[in-house]
Design an enzyme around this catalytic site. Sequence first.
Site, mmCIF file in Angstrom:
data_model
loop_
_atom_site.group_PDB
_atom_site.id
_atom_site.type_symbol
_atom_site.label_atom_id
_atom_site.label_comp_id
_atom_site.label_asym_id
_atom_site.label_seq_id
_atom_site.Cartn_x
_atom_site.Cartn_y
_atom_site.Cartn_z
ATOM 1 N N ASP A 144 0.848 -1.191 0.000
ATOM 2 C CA ASP A 144 0.000 0.000 0.000
ATOM 3 C C ASP A 144 0.885 1.243 0.000
ATOM 4 O OD1 ASP A 144 -2.302 1.861 0.846
ATOM 5 O OD2 ASP A 144 -3.274 -0.087 0.848
ATOM 6 N N HIS A 167 -3.383 5.966 3.996
ATOM 7 C CA HIS A 167 -4.182 4.856 3.490
ATOM 8 C C HIS A 167 -3.667 3.522 3.999
ATOM 9 C CE1 HIS A 167 -5.862 2.160 0.266
ATOM 10 N NE2 HIS A 167 -6.897 2.962 0.425
ATOM 11 N N SER A 169 -11.601 -0.371 -0.048
ATOM 12 C CA SER A 169 -10.230 -0.510 0.468
ATOM 13 C C SER A 169 -10.212 -0.999 1.904
ATOM 14 C CB SER A 169 -9.500 0.842 0.412
ATOM 15 O OG SER A 169 -9.136 1.177 -0.897
#
Length: 795
Positions: free
Chosen positions: A263, A295, A533
């Site tokens: 990621d 994220h 996600s």
Amino acid sequence: MTANYQHLNISKAPLQNDRRTRRVNMPRIRRGDLRQHGQMLLNQLQTLRPMLTQVPGSADDGRYILKLNYSGTMNFSALIHHGVEFVSQENKQVCVVFSDEQGLATFAEHLSSLGLGNTELTYKQILEALDGIEGWSAEDRKSWALRRYGFPVAERFKLDVELWPIEVAHHPKRIDLYTRFEHWLQEQDISRQDKVNLDSLLMYRVEVSLPQAEHLLAHRDVRFIDLPPSSGISYQQINRDINTLPARLSSPAENATRICILDSGINTNHPLLSAAIAESASFVPDQDAFDEQGHGTAVASIALYGDVEACNQSNFWQPQLWLYNGKVLNEQAEFNAETIEATLAAAVAYFTDLGCRIFNLSLGNANAPYDGKHIRGIAYLLDTLSRQYNVLFVVSAGNFAGSDEPPVPQSSWRDEYPDYLLHEASVIIDPAPALNVLTVGSIARHNATHDAQRRPEDIQHLCPATENQPSPFTRHGPSIKGAFKPDVMAYGGSVASNVRQGQWHAHMRGLGVLSCHHQFQGATLFKELSGTSFAAPYITHLAGHLLNEYPDMSASMLRAMLVNHASVPQAMTQAFPQAMRESYKNAHTTRNREIEREVTGYGIIDEDALYRSSEYVVVMRCEEQIENNAHQFFELPFPASFLRSQRSTREIRVTLAYSPAVRTTRMDYTATRISFRLVKGRSLDEVQASFNHQTQSETETRSDDVQTNRVVSAQQRERGTVQSSVWTSRQRNPDEKWFIVVTRQDRDWGEAFSSEQEPYALVVTATDRDNAQAQLYTQIQAQIREQERARARIG
């Protein structure tokens, strides 16, 4: 408290049949006037030939590309008899071939002979099947994103260029192809940024001007041109005082499962994550592994703890998995200049060497929605790596933020939910179509925003979805050939519309999922996000705990176990009105497909029996291997008490998973097919006869028995590489015997790419919750021991 037990192992019966073949007479395309048909094709070829010589790349080796349109079926291996060499099947009725001058002359000669009475052509039916001959055009080479957005408005910009993947990665013909192309790039002063060379994927990242891009669109060896992948995220914060956390968290056990988060990096100093961090590595040039965007940290916290909201409420934090941090996105959480496929391949190789068996990829290429044709890009790479390394990839389905062209929704997210969930604009994006991975879509958990909770008397924010319904932003499948995608669903949050500001003002506060904030300080430990996600890492969390319990499980077994415990709840089905479901199922293009399966796949995972069996719910599992064109048999060890005639609900779940070799040049994509049937019979010999090649003329073919109480048909489930169905019954016969028959069949082109013995995983769950005195586990365990003793006596 109900006792729980380790899941049981079952074994196949000590016999194996040659696969029963299916007699299929392929319909032959009949042309009214063969002579006229041959002349029409010849004229097209002769008109095309002068243009082929002008295409960049053709002068290098005198070979040309042709696009053949055909009807019915095509014998690709026999095309060579007409002077052309098969390269790729591009959709159901289009294939691409190479030829040289001599081959074109042969092709023209055979076309001119078609329909002449004194000439007998070998494989004449191939020429009869042809509808037309064209070149591979600039428009054919444009991706969805390029057709929609055009080239970037900039003096120079980056493109992803895919070449025809002839032969395999290190074959002399492949080497010659890319050597010539790289020399051409130098001649054109096109800057090469990166390269990926896999058996079924040859791709370059280049930097070009507009004239150079136009020149690439005409190059013979270019199959496909795409804009570089695009990703983006957004989030809002939620506060909690850092001083309320436990003083010190213990680290996971030394042998705990190792999961890798590929990621934007992880903030490894976060007080809730630091104890579980094993190693970090950045695969983005000139950047460390720290998470600038947040994220990756959010994803990692959900992968580690699962339900962060529940942990926060109880203030109970106990890391049981090791986190490995692989930074593959840059500081804006976007794909970097290098080809993402090469970056991911390097990261997976690095972390598998460190013992990682599960990888989470909560990323997607918004420029690559699945077009129903080839699986390519990141998806193909993950399918290849999952087989190569025996690892599980968990990926997100992608987020849908609405569309301007065409307008989706047209006026209101809330009023047009769930219709737009099935719109072509909201299809899954790369890498979600991958078959050998678990693709995860999102469901809503909450339906009241912060404002609605504080002021319940006011109508301000309205949410399209309620609890356990598909999130308004989740994307839909299916994948290739109708395979279920996403595979499963998990909580990923929701969004609401401000009814006084119009449909586009999405609001999520109070509707998302809780995760860790990468910039923690004081009271900013957490943040709230919505998106697929954040659904994917919850499944990663479950897979990690499953591997903790059963460290010997293969990646296929992990997929089979997780899907085996998934189901579509009533709330999810009811999100789609009855009339909508019936219309979809009866429509010509989607006949017999269930609308909720296109969005939710196999549904939500029930964790009650995921890790342990009980006397009421018994999970049996097996890892096996099977050769081509063979049947294998499993006699299910059901006791008479489970098959009793008294009326009460009982359930049988069966799930199979495997990871075949794949090719992007074939619409079939998978080199082999493995499937199962659940059947009943008086004995193993009786069942064996129904699946025996030698007795197929005397016995009828068998599909699943008791089809009326089955949730997924054999034809639907076997399109994917994880296949599951559930049989529910009220009455059974104690004298019945139940069997699973597993079958393997390689495609005609696939045997060379498959193993002699292909591995697969099988999971069976028997459920008898209505029986207060159930001793199902004890009885099944005794039956398994008796089967083992009987086989030992025979042996």
